[in-house]
Structure formats: C-alpha cells, structure tokens
Design an enzyme around this catalytic site. Structure first.
Site, short mmCIF file in Angstrom:
data_model
loop_
_atom_site.label_atom_id
_atom_site.label_comp_id
_atom_site.label_asym_id
_atom_site.label_seq_id
_atom_site.Cartn_x
_atom_site.Cartn_y
_atom_site.Cartn_z
N ASN A 57 0.87 -1.05 -0.06
CA ASN A 57 -0.09 0.12 -0.05
C ASN A 57 0.78 1.22 0.08
OD1 ASN A 57 -2.35 1.80 0.98
ND2 ASN A 57 -0.81 1.98 2.68
N TYR A 87 4.35 9.16 -11.04
CA TYR A 87 3.39 8.51 -10.24
C TYR A 87 2.72 7.52 -11.35
CZ TYR A 87 -0.61 7.65 -6.91
OH TYR A 87 -1.39 7.00 -6.28
N LYS A 98 2.82 3.44 -11.23
CA LYS A 98 1.67 2.66 -10.91
C LYS A 98 1.31 1.69 -12.02
CE LYS A 98 0.52 4.04 -6.81
NZ LYS A 98 0.40 2.94 -5.59
N THR A 108 -6.67 11.81 2.46
CA THR A 108 -5.23 11.36 3.23
C THR A 108 -4.33 12.42 2.88
OG1 THR A 108 -4.34 10.08 1.18
CG2 THR A 108 -5.81 8.90 2.56
N1 NAP Z 1 -5.09 9.33 -1.57
C1 NAP Z 1 -5.64 8.94 -2.69
O1 NAP Z 1 -6.58 9.92 -3.27
C2 NAP Z 1 -5.14 7.84 -3.62
C3 NAP Z 1 -5.83 7.70 -4.94
C4 NAP Z 1 -5.54 6.56 -5.61
C5 NAP Z 1 -4.72 5.59 -5.17
N2 NAP Z 1 -4.03 5.84 -3.99
C6 NAP Z 1 -2.91 4.89 -3.51
O2 NAP Z 1 -3.24 4.53 -2.09
C7 NAP Z 1 -2.27 3.87 -1.27
C8 NAP Z 1 -2.32 4.75 0.10
O3 NAP Z 1 -2.33 6.03 -0.15
P1 NAP Z 1 -2.70 7.27 1.18
O4 NAP Z 1 -3.20 8.09 0.36
O5 NAP Z 1 -3.05 6.50 2.12
O6 NAP Z 1 -1.15 7.56 1.35
P2 NAP Z 1 -0.37 8.45 2.60
O7 NAP Z 1 -1.78 9.07 3.43
O8 NAP Z 1 0.37 9.45 2.14
O9 NAP Z 1 0.14 7.12 3.44
C9 NAP Z 1 1.28 6.67 2.78
C10 NAP Z 1 1.91 5.67 3.65
O10 NAP Z 1 3.29 5.00 3.07
C11 NAP Z 1 4.26 5.09 3.99
N3 NAP Z 1 5.41 5.50 3.43
C12 NAP Z 1 5.62 6.57 2.54
N4 NAP Z 1 7.00 6.70 2.29
C13 NAP Z 1 7.51 5.60 2.78
C14 NAP Z 1 8.72 4.75 2.79
N5 NAP Z 1 9.88 5.43 1.99
N6 NAP Z 1 9.23 3.79 3.66
C15 NAP Z 1 8.16 3.26 4.09
N7 NAP Z 1 6.87 3.50 4.28
C16 NAP Z 1 6.51 4.98 3.51
C17 NAP Z 1 3.82 6.16 5.06
O11 NAP Z 1 4.35 5.76 6.33
P3 NAP Z 1 5.67 6.77 6.95
O12 NAP Z 1 5.53 8.40 6.18
O13 NAP Z 1 5.66 6.60 8.19
O14 NAP Z 1 6.87 5.94 6.34
C18 NAP Z 1 2.15 6.16 5.11
O15 NAP Z 1 1.88 5.17 6.11
C19 NAP Z 1 -0.90 4.41 -2.15
O16 NAP Z 1 -0.62 3.28 -2.85
C20 NAP Z 1 -1.42 5.62 -3.19
O17 NAP Z 1 -0.77 5.61 -4.42
C21 NAP Z 1 -4.18 7.07 -3.07
#
Ligand code: NAP
Length: 252
Positions: free
Chosen positions: A87, A154, A158, A191
């Site tokens: 994730n 990005y 993906k 998020t």
């Molecule tokens: N948000 C959206 O609208 C959206 C839309 C489509 C797809 N997605 C996908 O959904 C997934 C989750 O997204 P989200 O919005 O929940 O993201 P988020 O709120 O930015 O959270 C990202 C998570 O990834 C961890 N992370 C980031 N860099 C890291 C690193 N170098 N090493 C280890 N962990 C790392 C962060 O933890 P730490 O910072 O503590 O390391 C955090 O727990 C992603 O794959 C994203 O591409 C999101």
C-alpha cells in the site's frame, strides 16, 4: 491463524486496512518509517497481535532485512493464510520531467515500484517453500491509465505495478499454485497524499484546482469506507479472482 503484512500502516489507507483486518481476527505486521500507536491498542482490544517494523522502503537493504525477519515470524506451522498488501507509495515529486532530480526519481521508483516487486517476490518465495496460501494485493491508481501533467513518475510507477501484478498472477495460474495476486484501486481518498497534491504549484501540476475542488466539494472518500471494501474482498478468500483489477468504483 491468518497474518497480514501491510506497508504504509502509519496513516491513510494502510492504517485503516490494518485496523479492519485486526478487528476481523487477522494478525497484522505493519511497515512504515513511523509508528502508529493506535494500532497496538486496537490489536489488544481485538485479541490479535500488531507488530511494527520501522523501515524505509526506498532503501533496498533495509527492505530485504525487514521482509526476511517478517517472513520468519509470519510463515509458521500454525499459519494457514498470509496476506501481503503493498500500500505504501508517494505521489512526489510532482513536477514536469525536466525538473526531476536523479535522487527523487530513484526514491520514487524504489518506493512505488521496486519495493512492491521485491516484497511480492520474497513473500511468494517463502510461501512456496512453506506451502502456505498467500494473497498479494498491490494498491494502484487510476493515474496508471492516463497521462497527467506533473505526474509522469506516479503514473508510470503505477502502470509498471499493474503490468507486474498481472504478469505474476499469470505465472501463479500457469504454475497451478494456490496463491493469488490482485490489484486494488481505491480512487480519491481524504489522506495526507491528497494534501500534498493540493499543495503543488499550478506550474508543476496543471490539475491542482480540480483536486482542491474535490476536497471543498467533499468528493474524497473516507479511508475506513474504502478499506472496508478491500477487507471484505480479502476475507472471502475463496472468491478472490487471481489477477483481477478490483476497483472501489465497482462497489459503490
Ligand atoms: N489518496 C488518494 O487519493 C489515492 C488515490 C489513488 C490511489 N492511492 C494509493 O493508495 C495508497 C495509500 O495512499 P494514502 O493516500 O493512504 O497515502 P498516505 O496517506 O500518504 O500514506 C502513505 C503511507 O506510506 C508510508 N510510506 C511513505 N513513504 C515510505 C517509505 N519510504 N518507506 C516506508 N513507508 C513509507 C507512509 O508512512 P511513513 O511516512 O510513516 O513512512 C504512510 O503510512 C497508495 O498506494 C496510493 O498510491 C491513493
């Protein structure tokens, strides 16, 4: 016993998936650079375990060491099912291609593409060795299928993840293993990642106003709602279709 290894559990979608899987009786191992202390209490209340591994997934050596340690703990004789949920990801750097630095490109591809490739390979290898059924979920984005000004990294990371996932699913099918490998597209959620998108400059990201409007118009999903759909899919393990692209849009 069921275990889930989830990357990016400190916040956002990963934290919600961890919470709901634990409430459903699944032991969770979380990976992120920072801890989420709430998950420990949720685990206690649910009568399962939550273990956090601090790891920067952009660092291959850290990732290798961490996954080997996790595999040792998760693949044991009482385990009958393992979930791996890739994730963690970043949308950064948001900018036109000519502004990207080598370091930023490398860190992005390492986190969004190479890390899920390595975790998938290491976990499936151990699953084969131990003969324990494993389901891998790679979290993707609609950005893989369209070109967006400022999101070349990005979108391409993906898109690469999609092709990788579908190829590994095909291999598992032809090898007649019981493992499944799927994609999950959560669409837009409220998020930290969306906050980063909204703070981009219009020069770097032409669609920034549209994403500001998504927030203002309340169009971003709650991660708990999105996670509940994925968790429902995962808990009905026998019904999971290997290689399928599961989209939240089909569950609304
Ligand atoms: N948000 C959206 O609208 C959206 C839309 C489509 C797809 N997605 C996908 O959904 C997934 C989750 O997204 P989200 O919005 O929940 O993201 P988020 O709120 O930015 O959270 C990202 C998570 O990834 C961890 N992370 C980031 N860099 C890291 C690193 N170098 N090493 C280890 N962990 C790392 C962060 O933890 P730490 O910072 O503590 O390391 C955090 O727990 C992603 O794959 C994203 O591409 C999101």
């Amino acid at each position: 016993m069921k275990f889930a290894i989830i990357t990016g559990t400190s916040k956002g979608l990963g934290a919600s998936i961890a919470e709901l899987l634990m409430k459903a009786g699944v032991h969770v191992v979380g990976i992120a650079r920072t801890r989420n202390r709430d998950l420990l209490q949720i685990a206690r209340d649910a009568g399962v375990t939550y273990q956090h591994f601090t790891c920067n997934l952009s660092d291959v050596d850290q990732l290798d060491r961490t996954i080997e340690k996790i595999n040792d703990q998760v693949f044991k004789k009482e385990t009958d099912l393992v979930y791996l949920i890739n994730n963690a990801a970043t949308v950064n750097p948001i900018d036109i291609a000519t502004k990207h630095t080598s370091e930023a490109v490398q860190a992005h591809m390492q986190l969004n593409l190479i890390a899920p490739i390595l975790t998938t390979a290491l976990v499936l290898k151990r699953a084969k060795h131990c003969g324990i059924k494993t389901v891998v979920t790679n979290v993707t984005s609609g950005a893989a299928d369209r070109s967006t000004y400022g999101w070349s990294l990005y979108g391409s990371s993906k898109a690469g993840l999609n092709r990788y996932t579908e190829s590994v699913a095909l291999e598992q099918k032809e090898l007649k293993t019981e493992h499944k490998v799927i994609l999950f597209d959560p669409s837009i959620m409220d998020t930290g990642m969306q906050g980063e998108i909204r703070s981009a400059s219009p020069d770097a990201f032409k669609d920034v106003e549209q994403f500001i409007d998504y927030k203002v118009e309340n169009k971003l999903s709650d991660t708990a709602d999105v996670a509940s759909v994925l968790v429902k899919i995962l808990l009905d393990e026998a019904a999971i279709i290997n290689g399928k692209y599961y989209s939240i849009k089909d569950y609304r």
